[in-house]
Design an enzyme around this catalytic site. Structure first.
Site, mmCIF file in Angstrom:
data_model
loop_
_atom_site.group_PDB
_atom_site.id
_atom_site.type_symbol
_atom_site.label_atom_id
_atom_site.label_comp_id
_atom_site.label_asym_id
_atom_site.label_seq_id
_atom_site.Cartn_x
_atom_site.Cartn_y
_atom_site.Cartn_z
ATOM 1 C CG HIS A 18 7.109 25.080 4.087
ATOM 2 N ND1 HIS A 18 6.440 26.154 3.892
ATOM 3 C CD2 HIS A 18 6.966 24.134 3.212
ATOM 4 C CE1 HIS A 18 5.703 25.867 2.619
ATOM 5 N NE2 HIS A 18 6.147 24.847 2.249
ATOM 6 C CG HIS A 20 6.041 20.124 0.238
ATOM 7 N ND1 HIS A 20 4.711 20.237 0.068
ATOM 8 C CD2 HIS A 20 6.676 21.201 0.340
ATOM 9 C CE1 HIS A 20 4.356 21.624 -0.057
ATOM 10 N NE2 HIS A 20 5.493 22.063 -0.104
ATOM 11 C CG LEU A 21 7.713 14.213 5.042
ATOM 12 C CD1 LEU A 21 7.411 13.872 6.288
ATOM 13 C CD2 LEU A 21 9.166 13.917 4.560
ATOM 14 N NE ARG A 22 5.998 16.421 -3.155
ATOM 15 C CZ ARG A 22 5.591 17.714 -3.287
ATOM 16 N NH1 ARG A 22 4.677 17.928 -2.718
ATOM 17 N NH2 ARG A 22 6.466 18.373 -4.135
ATOM 18 C CG ASN A 46 0.983 20.388 -1.036
ATOM 19 O OD1 ASN A 46 1.503 19.916 -0.041
ATOM 20 N ND2 ASN A 46 1.514 20.968 -2.033
ATOM 21 C CE LYS A 104 0.999 26.626 2.885
ATOM 22 N NZ LYS A 104 2.003 25.853 2.466
ATOM 23 C CG HIS A 141 1.829 29.428 -1.333
ATOM 24 N ND1 HIS A 141 3.046 28.574 -1.777
ATOM 25 C CD2 HIS A 141 1.950 30.536 -2.569
ATOM 26 C CE1 HIS A 141 3.234 29.044 -2.773
ATOM 27 N NE2 HIS A 141 2.790 29.909 -3.206
ATOM 28 C CG HIS A 179 7.461 29.639 0.810
ATOM 29 N ND1 HIS A 179 6.384 30.507 0.503
ATOM 30 C CD2 HIS A 179 6.571 28.240 0.539
ATOM 31 C CE1 HIS A 179 5.351 29.542 0.107
ATOM 32 N NE2 HIS A 179 5.620 28.568 0.104
ATOM 33 C CG LEU A 224 5.723 28.075 -8.162
ATOM 34 C CD1 LEU A 224 4.411 27.377 -8.658
ATOM 35 C CD2 LEU A 224 5.782 29.433 -8.765
ATOM 36 C CG ASP A 252 8.874 25.068 -0.103
ATOM 37 O OD1 ASP A 252 7.935 23.958 0.145
ATOM 38 O OD2 ASP A 252 8.454 26.131 -0.905
ATOM 39 C CG HIS A 256 7.912 17.490 -7.916
ATOM 40 N ND1 HIS A 256 6.616 17.337 -7.808
ATOM 41 C CD2 HIS A 256 8.039 18.988 -7.498
ATOM 42 C CE1 HIS A 256 5.801 18.219 -7.273
ATOM 43 N NE2 HIS A 256 6.648 19.295 -7.139
ATOM 44 C CB ALA A 268 6.974 24.450 -8.835
#
Length: 350
Positions: A18, A20-22, A46, A104, A141, A179, A224, A252, A256, A268
């Protein structure tokens, strides 16, 4: 029985189930920290706009590989963002062509960039049916978004009101509860062996809600699902170190920039890719279960996803306190690194 003390541990290269690489400059800034230690990762979809179709997932994978520094090896495992307009045929094609590993599910409004998610679960029934037929996992999620439900109860309510009905209607659907943060979720996974797994993050093994709120608000711990009571953190640790193959690592890690975290309505997310293996080794060592770290980080995830473990290895070494930067610099701005709040003695050997 706990492990005998050791100061060196070699394990199969871990994976992150899980992540996030943006995109764009943030992607370039954070990807090397994952690729340094992890062989593969399930990539969250996302973005803005979200990665909904097979074509979009293919293009995103190309951007990730283009951002990978020379000499580094890493395999992104792509996911499709489930919407009420998702085409089952496109999902089937993405799976058959090796473009997407999973789909997802974001309940609409549950977390960062989730407004395109699902409100009416009956409208995505054809997609879930097709996924069950082809054996494609659904990454969930697990929080309701009803404003009448307390934020600390949203995971438990989701299990009862959403997840149980989904799995009752489609017991062949393979589901990853992502998560997980509560004893409720741990118990649910343990009680339901068929087609169910769960990821646990680095930070939820370490922080509870006091770390966010007691003595002042600490926005870099805000995530979150939000961290819960200490009893829930303890339940997560017990699950992670147990060797139970239904629980596996999903950091996760969600970067940011500091300006986006430090504002009246901050984002978050916790960025932990850079120091996750040091943090995990410390948690497992303190629990006397260091030899189960490979199961959690390197073996259980591939087993659930029907993939082979990585062939190469990493070696963790215990020694003097290891330090990590307070922030990393990206083309979008500084990103604060997760602070576990205790000294780290384990590091990945170069």
């Amino acid at each position: 029985m706990t492990d005998a003390p050791i100061s060196r541990l070699t394990i199969r290269r871990p994976d992150d189930w899980h992540l996030h690489l943006r995109d764009a400059e943030m992607l370039k800034g954070v990807l090397p920290h994952t690729a340094a230690h992890f062989g593969r990762a399930i990539i969250m979809p996302n973005l803005v706009p979200p990665v909904v179709t097979a074509t979009q997932a293919s293009y995103y994978r190309d951007r990730i590989m283009a951002a990978l520094p020379d000499g580094m090896s890493f395999t992104p495992l792509m996911t499709l963002y489930l919407t009420e307009e998702t085409d089952p045929a496109d999902v089937e094609r993405a799976h058959a062509d090796g473009i997407a590993t999973a789909v997802k599910l974001y309940p609409a409004g549950a977390t960062t960039n989730s407004n395109s998610g699902v409100r009416d679960f009956d409208r995505v029934r054809p997609v879930l049916d097709k996924m069950a037929e082809i054996g494609m996992p659904l990454c969930v999620h697990g929080e309701v978004t009803d404003p009448a439900v307390d934020i600390f109860d949203r995971e438990a309510v989701f299990i009862d009101k959403v997840l149980k009905p989904i799995r009752k209607k489609n017991p062949d659907l393979r589901v990853v509860m992502e998560h997980v943060t509560t004893q409720d979720a741990v118990d649910y996974v343990r009680d339901h062996r068929k087609n169910l797994g769960a990821t646990i993050t680095t930070h939820h093994l370490i922080i509870n809600r006091n770390n966010i709120l007691a003595g002042g608000i600490r926005p870099h711990y805000y995530c979150l699902p939000v961290a819960k009571r200490e009893q829930h953190r303890v339940a997560l640790v017990q699950a992670a170190v147990s060797g139970d193959p239904r629980f596996f690592l999903g950091t996760d890690s969600a970067p940011h920039t500091d300006p986006n975290k430090l504002q009246a309505c901050g984002c978050a997310g916790v960025f932990s890719s850079i120091n996750t293996m040091s943090c995990l080794a410390e948690v497992f060592d303190v629990a006397g279960k260091l030899k189960n770290l490979e199961q959690f980080a390197s073996l259980s995830g591939p087993k659930f996803y029907n993939l082979p473990p990585n062939e190469d290895t990493i070696t963790l070494v215990r020694g003097d306190v290891v330090t990590y930067p307070d922030t990393i610099q990206t083309g979008e701005g500084p990103v604060t690194v997760f602070d576990p709040g205790f000294p780290l003695h384990w590091h990945v050997e170069d």
